[in-house]
Design a protein around this motif. Structure first.
Motif, PDB file in Angstrom:
ATOM      1  N   UNK A  94       0.845  -1.208   0.000  1.00 31.15           N
ATOM      2  CA  UNK A  94       0.000   0.000   0.000  1.00 31.15           C
ATOM      3  C   UNK A  94       0.872   1.246   0.000  1.00 31.15           C
ATOM      4  N   UNK A  95       1.890   1.257   0.837  1.00 31.84           N
ATOM      5  CA  UNK A  95       2.761   2.435   0.942  1.00 31.84           C
ATOM      6  C   UNK A  95       3.583   2.674  -0.321  1.00 31.84           C
ATOM      7  N   UNK A  96       3.677   1.662  -1.190  1.00 35.14           N
ATOM      8  CA  UNK A  96       4.409   1.789  -2.459  1.00 35.14           C
ATOM      9  C   UNK A  96       3.487   2.106  -3.643  1.00 35.14           C
ATOM     10  N   UNK A  97       2.178   2.238  -3.404  1.00 35.85           N
ATOM     11  CA  UNK A  97       1.260   2.514  -4.507  1.00 35.85           C
ATOM     12  C   UNK A  97       1.630   3.822  -5.187  1.00 35.85           C
ATOM     13  N   UNK A  98       1.353   3.946  -6.486  1.00 32.47           N
ATOM     14  CA  UNK A  98       1.691   5.176  -7.203  1.00 32.47           C
ATOM     15  C   UNK A  98       1.008   6.394  -6.581  1.00 32.47           C
ATOM     16  N   UNK A  99       1.759   7.436  -6.349  1.00 32.18           N
ATOM     17  CA  UNK A  99       1.210   8.636  -5.701  1.00 32.18           C
ATOM     18  C   UNK A  99       0.076   9.255  -6.500  1.00 32.18           C
ATOM     19  N   UNK A 105      -7.105  -0.627  -5.829  1.00 27.02           N
ATOM     20  CA  UNK A 105      -7.722  -1.910  -5.513  1.00 27.02           C
ATOM     21  C   UNK A 105      -6.622  -2.943  -5.355  1.00 27.02           C
ATOM     22  N   UNK A 106      -6.633  -3.662  -4.211  1.00 27.67           N
ATOM     23  CA  UNK A 106      -5.737  -4.800  -4.005  1.00 27.67           C
ATOM     24  C   UNK A 106      -6.595  -6.049  -3.970  1.00 27.67           C
ATOM     25  N   UNK A 107      -6.185  -7.071  -4.723  1.00 26.87           N
ATOM     26  CA  UNK A 107      -6.931  -8.330  -4.779  1.00 26.87           C
ATOM     27  C   UNK A 107      -6.009  -9.440  -4.321  1.00 26.87           C
ATOM     28  N   UNK A 108      -6.454 -10.166  -3.282  1.00 26.87           N
ATOM     29  CA  UNK A 108      -5.580 -11.188  -2.740  1.00 26.87           C
ATOM     30  C   UNK A 108      -6.286 -12.182  -1.857  1.00 26.87           C
ATOM     31  N   UNK A 109      -5.650 -12.492  -0.727  1.00 26.75           N
ATOM     32  CA  UNK A 109      -6.002 -13.661   0.076  1.00 26.75           C
ATOM     33  C   UNK A 109      -6.155 -13.306   1.552  1.00 26.75           C
ATOM     34  N   UNK A 149       0.402   7.809  -0.223  1.00 23.20           N
ATOM     35  CA  UNK A 149       0.204   6.432   0.240  1.00 23.20           C
ATOM     36  C   UNK A 149       1.205   6.059   1.320  1.00 23.20           C
ATOM     37  N   UNK A 150       2.412   6.581   1.218  1.00 24.31           N
ATOM     38  CA  UNK A 150       3.441   6.212   2.199  1.00 24.31           C
ATOM     39  C   UNK A 150       3.067   6.649   3.615  1.00 24.31           C
TER      40      UNK A 150
END
Length: 177
Positions: A94-99, A105-109, A149-150
């Motif tokens: 999340x903290x590395x997402x493009x500014x 949206x994060x899709x995972x587990x 995001x950071x």
């Protein structure tokens, strides 16, 4: 202001003989649930500036069904780190997402996604629902009052939406029996 939406993959099939967990496909109920969530996302006019997803088969297939219901492509960036990631790893992502991305949206587990919601969200009635369970194909939307995001940090987000497939169609709830 930043908005982070988390989507857990839909229900996968344990009956399919696959050599690796990574390759497990969705089952028919999971396909229906993902399409229902996609339709709901379209009805809410949710849009994302950036989508990151685990490359696991069940996530890829979830996104295919989400897109069918949503009526458009989400064009995810596949990120191996999202496969079975812990909340700490997810927060790093999340903290590395493009500014330039105001909405991601994060899709995972699970359990990582559920743990991330509980780490980031301030207390409230929706948080209690997540504490109870973050079922497959569920969607959680968090809002941060940050410019970057950071700066996303524990207990700084408001959980503004939590939607489970069974909220849209009771037949998509837990199996009885």
């Amino acid at each position: 202001m930043k908005t982070l939406t988390l989507l857990r993959h839909a229900k996968s099939g344990w009956d399919d003989p696959v050599a690796r967990d990574f390759d497990r496909p969705l089952n028919p109920k999971g396909q229906r649930a993902a399409q229902a969530i996609g339709r709901h996302m379209r009805a809410l006019d949710l849009e994302f500036d950036h989508v990151a997803a685990s490359p696991a088969a069940r996530v890829v297939q979830t996104l295919e069904q989400i897109e069918a219901g949503y009526g458009g492509a989400l064009a995810p960036a596949w990120d191996q780190r999202l496969y079975l990631a812990s909340a700490a790893t997810l927060l790093d992502i999340v903290r590395e997402l493009p500014e330039g991305a105001g909405s991601a949206l994060l899709v995972g587990h699970n359990p990582g996604l559920e743990d991330l919601v509980l780490l980031l969200a301030q207390d409230g009635p929706l948080v209690e629902n997540v504490e109870e369970k973050f079922p497959t194909a569920s969607l959680a939307e968090l809002r941060f009052d940050v410019a970057r995001w950071e700066d996303a940090a524990p207990a700084t987000a408001e959980l503004i939406r939590f939607v489970r497939p069974r909220d849209l169609d009771p037949s998509l709830g837990p199996d009885r029996g």
